[in-house]
Design a protein around this motif. Structure first.
Motif, mmCIF file in Angstrom:
data_model
loop_
_atom_site.group_PDB
_atom_site.id
_atom_site.type_symbol
_atom_site.label_atom_id
_atom_site.label_comp_id
_atom_site.label_asym_id
_atom_site.label_seq_id
_atom_site.Cartn_x
_atom_site.Cartn_y
_atom_site.Cartn_z
ATOM 1 N N PHE A 330 112.937 121.162 119.157
ATOM 2 C CA PHE A 330 112.105 122.178 119.430
ATOM 3 C C PHE A 330 112.349 122.361 120.896
ATOM 4 O O PHE A 330 111.461 121.621 121.720
ATOM 5 C CB PHE A 330 110.728 122.102 119.272
ATOM 6 N N ILE A 331 113.078 123.249 121.506
ATOM 7 C CA ILE A 331 113.691 123.217 122.729
ATOM 8 C C ILE A 331 113.132 124.323 123.667
ATOM 9 O O ILE A 331 113.717 124.351 125.045
ATOM 10 C CB ILE A 331 115.353 123.094 122.793
ATOM 11 N N HIS A 332 112.130 125.069 123.452
ATOM 12 C CA HIS A 332 111.734 125.944 124.437
ATOM 13 C C HIS A 332 110.087 125.812 124.412
ATOM 14 O O HIS A 332 109.649 125.526 123.399
ATOM 15 C CB HIS A 332 112.231 127.307 124.031
ATOM 16 N N ARG A 333 109.427 126.873 125.142
ATOM 17 C CA ARG A 333 108.048 126.938 124.996
ATOM 18 C C ARG A 333 107.524 127.397 123.904
ATOM 19 O O ARG A 333 108.271 128.127 123.157
ATOM 20 C CB ARG A 333 107.583 127.665 126.479
ATOM 21 N N THR A 334 106.451 127.338 123.563
ATOM 22 C CA THR A 334 105.804 128.116 122.293
ATOM 23 C C THR A 334 105.472 129.676 122.424
ATOM 24 O O THR A 334 105.493 130.176 121.368
ATOM 25 C CB THR A 334 104.481 127.360 121.897
ATOM 26 N N MET A 349 102.409 129.977 126.790
ATOM 27 C CA MET A 349 102.132 128.937 126.078
ATOM 28 C C MET A 349 103.187 127.846 126.274
ATOM 29 O O MET A 349 104.092 127.706 125.611
ATOM 30 C CB MET A 349 101.993 129.280 124.750
ATOM 31 N N ASP A 350 102.787 126.739 127.238
ATOM 32 C CA ASP A 350 103.893 126.005 127.839
ATOM 33 C C ASP A 350 103.623 124.817 128.418
ATOM 34 O O ASP A 350 102.804 124.771 129.170
ATOM 35 C CB ASP A 350 104.812 126.774 128.677
ATOM 36 N N ASP A 351 103.943 123.665 127.483
ATOM 37 C CA ASP A 351 103.780 122.402 127.938
ATOM 38 C C ASP A 351 105.200 121.477 128.202
ATOM 39 O O ASP A 351 104.953 120.450 127.923
ATOM 40 C CB ASP A 351 102.759 121.525 127.206
ATOM 41 N N LEU A 352 106.203 122.292 128.007
ATOM 42 C CA LEU A 352 107.465 121.785 128.156
ATOM 43 C C LEU A 352 108.254 122.073 129.417
ATOM 44 O O LEU A 352 108.526 121.261 130.187
ATOM 45 C CB LEU A 352 108.172 122.368 126.525
ATOM 46 N N VAL A 368 103.041 133.585 119.896
ATOM 47 C CA VAL A 368 103.362 132.088 119.492
ATOM 48 C C VAL A 368 104.324 132.114 118.761
ATOM 49 O O VAL A 368 104.562 132.411 117.618
ATOM 50 C CB VAL A 368 101.782 131.632 118.863
ATOM 51 N N GLU A 369 105.723 131.172 119.009
ATOM 52 C CA GLU A 369 106.880 131.323 118.255
ATOM 53 C C GLU A 369 107.471 129.726 118.423
ATOM 54 O O GLU A 369 108.440 129.905 119.043
ATOM 55 C CB GLU A 369 107.691 132.457 119.062
ATOM 56 N N PRO A 370 106.773 128.917 117.929
ATOM 57 C CA PRO A 370 107.659 127.696 117.787
ATOM 58 C C PRO A 370 108.765 127.848 116.952
ATOM 59 O O PRO A 370 109.118 128.945 115.899
ATOM 60 C CB PRO A 370 106.568 126.968 117.163
ATOM 61 N N GLY A 371 109.698 126.897 117.003
ATOM 62 C CA GLY A 371 111.186 126.907 116.370
ATOM 63 C C GLY A 371 111.844 125.426 116.223
ATOM 64 O O GLY A 371 111.314 124.567 116.970
ATOM 65 N N ILE A 372 112.587 125.372 115.443
ATOM 66 C CA ILE A 372 113.308 124.226 114.878
ATOM 67 C C ILE A 372 114.696 124.564 114.956
ATOM 68 O O ILE A 372 115.218 125.496 113.980
ATOM 69 C CB ILE A 372 112.827 123.245 113.766
ATOM 70 N N TYR A 373 115.690 124.060 116.000
ATOM 71 C CA TYR A 373 117.115 124.703 115.800
ATOM 72 C C TYR A 373 117.903 123.370 115.580
ATOM 73 O O TYR A 373 118.178 122.562 116.055
ATOM 74 C CB TYR A 373 117.141 125.028 117.351
ATOM 75 N N LEU A 374 118.450 123.609 114.245
ATOM 76 C CA LEU A 374 119.499 122.561 113.661
ATOM 77 C C LEU A 374 120.836 123.031 113.806
ATOM 78 O O LEU A 374 121.026 124.167 114.113
ATOM 79 C CB LEU A 374 119.158 122.449 112.136
ATOM 80 N N ARG A 380 112.662 130.235 113.639
ATOM 81 C CA ARG A 380 111.627 130.499 114.342
ATOM 82 C C ARG A 380 110.589 131.672 113.722
ATOM 83 O O ARG A 380 111.015 132.477 113.030
ATOM 84 C CB ARG A 380 112.040 131.011 115.844
ATOM 85 N N SER A 381 109.528 131.340 114.037
ATOM 86 C CA SER A 381 108.406 132.215 113.278
ATOM 87 C C SER A 381 107.525 132.610 114.541
ATOM 88 O O SER A 381 106.734 131.794 114.995
ATOM 89 C CB SER A 381 107.720 131.630 112.256
ATOM 90 N N GLU A 382 107.557 134.008 114.744
ATOM 91 C CA GLU A 382 106.698 134.516 115.816
ATOM 92 C C GLU A 382 105.756 135.502 115.390
ATOM 93 O O GLU A 382 106.105 136.398 114.784
ATOM 94 C CB GLU A 382 107.963 135.395 116.796
ATOM 95 N N VAL A 383 104.501 135.636 115.908
ATOM 96 C CA VAL A 383 103.470 136.592 115.943
ATOM 97 C C VAL A 383 102.872 136.772 117.382
ATOM 98 O O VAL A 383 103.214 135.881 118.521
ATOM 99 C CB VAL A 383 102.363 136.029 115.207
#
Length: 405
Positions: A330-334, A349-352, A368-374, A380-383
């Motif tokens: 998870f390499i970017h802000r939320t 929305m950032d603590d990174l 609000v768009e967290p993601g996991i990048y393999l 990524r799921s964004e609302v």
């Protein structure tokens, strides 16, 4: 509660003229003595937007504009560009030489101690930190305490009028429908000769034109490993085919082509075939739950009247992903502030990337768009979340499972 609720009347944005009453009220609410604007060569675009100054001025000399929490604003301009601030209220001082400039600034700031400027400690919020170090030295050398204008800028750049809120929902209705149709179109094309990422990106742009939508950049259409690159950009020369068995990410943002309209910004994922793999479902569900944790954190704070900063939302979403074992992916802000530009000047929305201490305020909106990048695919799921004085709502549909294409 009340810090949050009291702000509800101060709705302002860059498409309105400067509102001195609102600015001074915001200063008093924050116990700041004055807000000092300063520019030359258009180094501070925020100043022009907040003050309602024309951005076509030839500005070769320094100007200063001081808005105190109470009383009349004051202008300081060079004699050869003496009319640059004439559209603004307040008394005017002029200078020519450097010593005269120093004396005038000293007199201008004499009654005040805490001075807001476009500054962020340690340059954390770099989109706000526009004042040069030498000017900070000058002001601090006069015994003044320079504080960040970050929350003030958010108040006067990132809050929406009722008309802008309506434009957001109009964009939502169009973009949600287009995105749903895009998944159907991908399936139709895959089963009838095939398609590529760039071709679908162009399909989106044609749909945008039909719906009177505009965007700063085309949507992202990313397949398999490309979906693991958060800012992947397909183009005609380098675009992957979309085939049966592929994982597809669509990141779509746009606004109505009307004055003052604001953006709607979403990301959805789908799978071309009968069913996504268990691995895809696992990653999607972790991301979905992280997204919902971030949204819930905002909603609970706003309902309780508790002030909340952007970093708290990021931490809630990031903690869920960390606990699932995917922190390194998870390499970017939320999320980011949304306005007339897709990345606006309110709280992120950032603590990174930064520890964003700016407050989330009423009549503002953010993703609000967290993601996991393999390596093989990314989710990524964004609302979008719109905050009101006593509530916060997700403005569009929230994806609950991978779309079967």
């Amino acid at each position: 509660m009340a810090v949050f609720a009291q702000m509800k009347a101060l709705v302002y944005n860059s498409h309105l003229p400067m509102d001195l009453v609102a600015i001074q009220s915001a200063l008093r609410e924050r116990n700041i003595d004055a807000w000092l604007f300063y520019d030359h060569h258009h180094r501070d675009p925020i100043a022009y937007r907040v003050l309602g100054l024309p951005d076509g001025l030839m500005v070769t000399r320094r100007w200063f504009y001081l808005i105190p929490a109470q009383g009349e604003p004051k202008k300081l301009v060079h004699r050869i560009e003496a009319g640059h601030l004439d559209t603004l209220p307040g008394g005017k001082r002029q200078y020519s030489g450097w010593q005269e400039l120093f004396d005038q600034i000293k007199a201008l700031l004499a009654p005040y101690r805490d001075i807001a400027m476009q500054y962020s400690p340690n340059n954390l919020v770099f989109t706000i930190s526009l004042v040069d170090g030498g000017t900070l030295d000058l002001v601090r050398g006069l015994g003044k305490n320079v504080v960040s204008s970050g929350d003030l800028v958010a108040q006067f750049e990132a809050t929406w009028t009722e008309e802008q809120i309506k434009s957001h929902f109009a964009a939502r209705d169009a973009i949600d429908a287009i995105t749903a149709s895009a998944f159907q179109e991908i399936g139709r094309r895959v089963r009838n000769g095939g398609t590529r990422e760039h071709e679908m990106q162009q399909w989106f742009m044609e749909a945008f034109q039909r719906e009177n939508l505009i965007t700063d950049d085309p949507p992202i259409v990313a397949v398999n490993a490309n979906s693991g690159n958060p800012h992947y950009e397909p183009n005609a020369a380098n675009s992957a085919p979309i085939r049966e068995g592929d994982f597809v990410l669509l990141d779509v943002w746009g606004k109505k082509n009307t004055p003052g309209a604001v953006y709607y910004d979403i990301t959805w994922t789908g799978f071309v075939g009968k069913a996504p793999s268990d691995r895809m479902r696992e990653i999607f569900n972790i991301v979905r739950q992280a997204r919902d944790a971030g949204v819930r954190t905002v909603q609970e704070a706003v309902a309780a009247g508790r002030p909340i900063a952007g970093w708290e939302v990021d931490r809630a979403a990031r903690t869920h992903i960390r606990n699932a074992g995917y922190a390194d992916y998870f390499i970017h802000r939320t999320g980011h502030s949304i306005g007339t530009e897709v990345h606006s000047n309110g709280a992120n929305m950032d603590d990174l990337e930064i520890h964003d201490e700016r407050r989330i305020i009423p009549n503002s909106c953010f993703s609000v768009e967290p993601g996991i990048y393999l390596p093989e695919f990314g989710v990524r799921s964004e609302v979008d979340v719109l905050v009101r004085p006593h509530s916060a709502e997700v403005t569009g549909r929230a994806q609950t499972e991978i779309v079967t294409i």
